[in-house]
Scaffold this active site. Structure first.
Site, PDB file in Angstrom:
ATOM      1  N   SER A 142      15.107 -37.301  43.884  1.00 34.65           N
ATOM      2  CA  SER A 142      14.648 -38.390  43.041  1.00 34.65           C
ATOM      3  C   SER A 142      14.201 -39.522  43.940  1.00 34.65           C
ATOM      4  O   SER A 142      14.811 -39.787  44.981  1.00 34.65           O
ATOM      5  CB  SER A 142      15.791 -38.856  42.138  1.00 34.65           C
ATOM      6  OG  SER A 142      15.554 -40.182  41.709  1.00 34.65           O
ATOM      7  N   GLN A 178     -14.140 -13.444  21.598  1.00 30.36           N
ATOM      8  CA  GLN A 178     -14.354 -14.063  22.905  1.00 30.36           C
ATOM      9  C   GLN A 178     -13.196 -15.004  23.244  1.00 30.36           C
ATOM     10  O   GLN A 178     -12.965 -15.304  24.407  1.00 30.36           O
ATOM     11  CB  GLN A 178     -15.688 -14.819  22.886  1.00 30.36           C
ATOM     12  CG  GLN A 178     -16.045 -15.508  24.172  1.00 30.36           C
ATOM     13  CD  GLN A 178     -17.513 -15.887  24.216  1.00 30.36           C
ATOM     14  OE1 GLN A 178     -18.391 -15.048  24.412  1.00 30.36           O
ATOM     15  NE2 GLN A 178     -17.801 -17.165  23.998  1.00 30.36           N
ATOM     16  N   SER A 210     -19.181 -18.364  27.637  1.00 31.45           N
ATOM     17  CA  SER A 210     -17.819 -18.048  28.074  1.00 31.45           C
ATOM     18  C   SER A 210     -17.733 -17.913  29.589  1.00 31.45           C
ATOM     19  O   SER A 210     -16.676 -17.619  30.127  1.00 31.45           O
ATOM     20  CB  SER A 210     -17.340 -16.758  27.410  1.00 31.45           C
ATOM     21  OG  SER A 210     -18.276 -15.708  27.648  1.00 31.45           O
ATOM     22  N   GLU A 260      13.556 -26.024  35.261  1.00 28.08           N
ATOM     23  CA  GLU A 260      13.090 -26.783  34.088  1.00 28.08           C
ATOM     24  C   GLU A 260      11.654 -26.415  33.730  1.00 28.08           C
ATOM     25  O   GLU A 260      11.300 -26.293  32.553  1.00 28.08           O
ATOM     26  CB  GLU A 260      13.169 -28.289  34.370  1.00 28.08           C
ATOM     27  CG  GLU A 260      14.576 -28.804  34.567  1.00 28.08           C
ATOM     28  CD  GLU A 260      14.556 -30.214  35.124  1.00 28.08           C
ATOM     29  OE1 GLU A 260      14.518 -31.162  34.334  1.00 28.08           O
ATOM     30  OE2 GLU A 260      14.553 -30.364  36.360  1.00 28.08           O
ATOM     31  N   THR A 312      30.971 -18.414  24.540  1.00 30.16           N
ATOM     32  CA  THR A 312      30.269 -18.255  23.270  1.00 30.16           C
ATOM     33  C   THR A 312      30.174 -19.671  22.699  1.00 30.16           C
ATOM     34  O   THR A 312      31.087 -20.474  22.908  1.00 30.16           O
ATOM     35  CB  THR A 312      31.019 -17.342  22.274  1.00 30.16           C
ATOM     36  OG1 THR A 312      32.289 -17.917  21.995  1.00 30.16           O
ATOM     37  CG2 THR A 312      31.206 -15.926  22.822  1.00 30.16           C
ATOM     38  N   HIS A 313      29.085 -19.994  22.077  1.00 26.13           N
ATOM     39  CA  HIS A 313      28.836 -21.365  21.592  1.00 26.13           C
ATOM     40  C   HIS A 313      28.882 -22.383  22.740  1.00 26.13           C
ATOM     41  O   HIS A 313      29.153 -23.553  22.524  1.00 26.13           O
ATOM     42  CB  HIS A 313      29.846 -21.798  20.519  1.00 26.13           C
ATOM     43  CG  HIS A 313      30.112 -20.765  19.467  1.00 26.13           C
ATOM     44  ND1 HIS A 313      29.483 -20.756  18.248  1.00 26.13           N
ATOM     45  CD2 HIS A 313      30.926 -19.696  19.478  1.00 26.13           C
ATOM     46  CE1 HIS A 313      29.921 -19.721  17.536  1.00 26.13           C
ATOM     47  NE2 HIS A 313      30.794 -19.062  18.262  1.00 26.13           N
ATOM     48  N   TYR A 333     -17.030  -5.714  15.999  1.00 23.49           N
ATOM     49  CA  TYR A 333     -16.939  -6.891  16.864  1.00 23.49           C
ATOM     50  C   TYR A 333     -17.321  -8.169  16.124  1.00 23.49           C
ATOM     51  O   TYR A 333     -18.263  -8.201  15.339  1.00 23.49           O
ATOM     52  CB  TYR A 333     -17.873  -6.715  18.079  1.00 23.49           C
ATOM     53  CG  TYR A 333     -17.886  -7.917  19.001  1.00 23.49           C
ATOM     54  CD1 TYR A 333     -16.932  -8.062  19.992  1.00 23.49           C
ATOM     55  CD2 TYR A 333     -18.841  -8.926  18.846  1.00 23.49           C
ATOM     56  CE1 TYR A 333     -16.932  -9.176  20.833  1.00 23.49           C
ATOM     57  CE2 TYR A 333     -18.850 -10.044  19.685  1.00 23.49           C
ATOM     58  CZ  TYR A 333     -17.881 -10.163  20.674  1.00 23.49           C
ATOM     59  OH  TYR A 333     -17.872 -11.263  21.488  1.00 23.49           O
ATOM     60  N   ASN A 383      17.342 -32.105  41.903  1.00 29.78           N
ATOM     61  CA  ASN A 383      16.911 -31.693  40.558  1.00 29.78           C
ATOM     62  C   ASN A 383      16.408 -30.247  40.525  1.00 29.78           C
ATOM     63  O   ASN A 383      15.689 -29.822  41.420  1.00 29.78           O
ATOM     64  CB  ASN A 383      15.810 -32.625  40.052  1.00 29.78           C
ATOM     65  CG  ASN A 383      16.316 -34.035  39.853  1.00 29.78           C
ATOM     66  OD1 ASN A 383      17.486 -34.239  39.510  1.00 29.78           O
ATOM     67  ND2 ASN A 383      15.459 -35.012  40.091  1.00 29.78           N
ATOM     68  N   LYS A 414      20.423 -37.373  43.899  1.00 29.69           N
ATOM     69  CA  LYS A 414      19.940 -36.340  42.982  1.00 29.69           C
ATOM     70  C   LYS A 414      19.355 -35.118  43.705  1.00 29.69           C
ATOM     71  O   LYS A 414      18.715 -35.222  44.734  1.00 29.69           O
ATOM     72  CB  LYS A 414      18.839 -36.910  42.064  1.00 29.69           C
ATOM     73  CG  LYS A 414      19.304 -37.935  41.067  1.00 29.69           C
ATOM     74  CD  LYS A 414      20.165 -37.396  39.937  1.00 29.69           C
ATOM     75  CE  LYS A 414      19.424 -36.519  38.950  1.00 29.69           C
ATOM     76  NZ  LYS A 414      18.549 -37.253  38.060  1.00 29.69           N
ATOM     77  N   LYS A 457      -9.761 -14.249  25.873  1.00 27.81           N
ATOM     78  CA  LYS A 457      -9.576 -14.260  27.325  1.00 27.81           C
ATOM     79  C   LYS A 457      -8.765 -15.431  27.842  1.00 27.81           C
ATOM     80  O   LYS A 457      -7.787 -15.243  28.596  1.00 27.81           O
ATOM     81  CB  LYS A 457     -10.929 -14.201  28.011  1.00 27.81           C
ATOM     82  CG  LYS A 457     -11.565 -12.835  27.864  1.00 27.81           C
ATOM     83  CD  LYS A 457     -13.017 -12.846  28.232  1.00 27.81           C
ATOM     84  CE  LYS A 457     -13.831 -11.921  27.367  1.00 27.81           C
ATOM     85  NZ  LYS A 457     -13.843 -12.262  25.929  1.00 27.81           N
ATOM     86  N   ASN A 459     -20.515  -5.251  23.747  1.00 27.56           N
ATOM     87  CA  ASN A 459     -19.263  -5.087  22.994  1.00 27.56           C
ATOM     88  C   ASN A 459     -18.328  -4.073  23.649  1.00 27.56           C
ATOM     89  O   ASN A 459     -17.131  -4.340  23.808  1.00 27.56           O
ATOM     90  CB  ASN A 459     -19.570  -4.666  21.557  1.00 27.56           C
ATOM     91  CG  ASN A 459     -20.317  -5.752  20.807  1.00 27.56           C
ATOM     92  OD1 ASN A 459     -20.461  -6.865  21.309  1.00 27.56           O
ATOM     93  ND2 ASN A 459     -20.804  -5.434  19.608  1.00 27.56           N
TER      94      ASN A 459
END
Ligand code: ARG
Length: 465
Positions: free
Chosen positions: A284, A329, A30, A297, A162-163, A324, A292, A290, A332, A117
């Site tokens: 763009s 492991q 690890s 996003e 709403t909606h 354990y 963006n 553009k 993490k 442990n």
């Protein structure tokens, strides 16, 4: 594949004649990710060594050599010239092996009365606790910029949806303050989780505690924990502190994603409610017009990693018998990635909101569109003409249909046209059809009236300092 000539592990290889298969080493190690716990590991080991000396289990001389040697290891790692080894599996054994090279024999005494442990459970708790603190701080910073925008925009009217259909006018400040409430709850979830996780596993040893007369209260205090964990089996085998951190992160991530989605919609050519500063936009390569909202996003998208991490660790934990198991492991990488993602998303959102330019004219024009004050008209009929709300709703619906047919808005209907639909309607109804009057009338506690929004802004300014 098998490499029988390789020697067995120096840390636990007493009963092994040969080293592990290369694939075994690859699945078992690890170090590639848990090296991130180096500072916590060294801090925990130093506290452990000091306690072993204070309780007479270790000589002061050995404990001092260990403490000093660990600081040398720390500076080597921080300088970037530490030779991490996959054969040594994890951060705990990498640090201890290097300590042995530096100070020799006393290094072998550090692991008295502990196990990897309780060691890993302690290191990881320390790390997650730091992340909870960082999340609390980042959320506070985000709330502050939201409150600042809300203060500016307490009186700016915009459509409430709403909606995603225009519903009633609200104020921009009210919309910003809605997120302040959400992020405040997120912050309190991290605060709660931090309190609960602040117990020290160190000294639980492998699972059963230890026969050495250690002082667990001493190590707990040295590491900033409120108390030692009261059950050694629980201390080494639960990861609910990580699950709580991931759960709080997941909810916060969903809030960030919703806000990001709104910024994407609001900055579109169809809405133009806001524009993102150059610092938070991209262009763009083919369409020169553009601008963006990539950061928004990406916040919206990256949130999937946080939710995925939560699902992954819940899945790891759900079938494990006490105490354990190596499965743990796998905790993490999930938590590291979720924490990194969340912190990046919080910082990006804070920057975007701080720099946001609001197009108040567009907001106001959109607020007046779509018959957004129809409810105010119905309320007027209830209040002024004594109609039952259901009847008032029906009358208003008829007026909306009429306006729609004529291609105009409610305030554009003449009094004669209104009268024809219901005789009680008179000139004073026009006052409630304006969007400013509409929002100003929503004085109920927590409502969108600018006065109410300013009161909430003042409350939060006091709380946030
Ligand atoms: N690298 C291990 C982990 O992250 C440390 C604990 C190993 N314990 C053991 N009994 N093999 O869980």
């Amino acid at each position: 594949m098998t490499d029988d000539t390789k020697s067995s592990n120096a840390m636990w290889g007493g009963r092994f004649a040969a080293g592990p298969d290369a694939i075994m080493e690859a699945i078992n190690a690890s170090i590639s990710f848990d090296k991130r716990l180096y500072a916590q590991d060294i801090r925990g080991s130093r506290a452990h060594a000091a306690m072993l000396a204070a309780t007479g289990i270790l000589s002061n001389k050995d404990a001092e050599a260990i403490g000093e040697g660990l600081l040398t290891v720390l500076s080597e790692i921080e300088a970037g010239d530490f030779p991490f080894s996959t054969a040594l599996e994890d951060i705990h054994m990498n640090v201890e092996a290097r300590l042995k090279e530096i100070i020799g024999e006393p290094a072998g005494r550090l692991h008295t009365a502990r196990s990897r442990n309780d060691q890993v459970a302690t290191d990881f708790r320390l790390w997650v606790r730091d992340q909870a603190d960082a999340a609390i701080e980042a959320l506070t910073a985000l709330m502050k910029v939201l409150v600042a925008q809300a203060e500016k925009g307490a009186g700016w009217v915009m459509p409430g949806f709403t909606h995603l259909q225009t519903a009633q006018p609200v104020t921009f400040g009210h919309h910003m303050m809605a997120y302040v409430e959400m992020f405040a709850r997120d912050r309190s979830r991290f605060e709660d989780a931090r309190k609960r996780m602040n117990e020290c596993p160190l000294g639980a040893a492998a699972l059963a505690g230890t026969g050495f007369a250690i002082d667990r209260h001493m190590t707990a205090a040295a590491l900033g924990f409120d108390r030692p964990a009261a059950n050694s089996l629980d201390a080494v085998s639960d990861r609910d502190f990580a699950l709580e951190f991931l759960s709080a992160s997941a909810i916060c991530a969903v809030h960030l994603s919703r806000m990001a989605e709104e910024l994407v919609i609001w900055s579109s050519a169809q809405f133009r409610f806001v524009s993102m500063s150059d610092k938070w936009s991209t262009g763009s390569s083919i369409m020169p017009q553009k601008r963006n909202p990539d950061a928004a996003e990406l916040i919206r998208a990256k949130i999937g990693r946080v939710l995925g991490a939560a699902v992954a660790l819940f899945t790891v934990m759900k079938g494990l018998p006490l105490a354990y198991s190596k499965d743990m492991q796998e905790d993490k990488e999930q938590v590291f990635d979720a924490a990194d993602t969340l912190m990046l998303a919080l910082a990006a959102m804070t920057g975007m909101i701080a720099d946001l330019t609001v197009n108040t004219e567009k907001l106001e024009a959109a607020a007046a569109n779509g018959f957004s004050t129809a409810t105010d008209l119905a309320d007027w009929l209830v209040r002024e003409a004594g109609l039952p709300f259901r009847d008032a709703h029906h009358v208003t619906g008829t007026l909306v249909a009429l306006a729609e047919k004529k291609g105009c808005d409610l305030p554009d209907l003449s009094l004669a046209e209104m009268h024809e639909v219901h005789p009680a309607l008179n000139q004073s109804v026009y006052a409630v059809l304006g969007v400013h009057n509409s929002v100003a009338s929503r004085q109920s506690y927590g409502g969108t009236a600018p006065d109410q929004v300013r009161a909430q802004v003042a409350r939060w300014k006091g709380l946030l300092g």
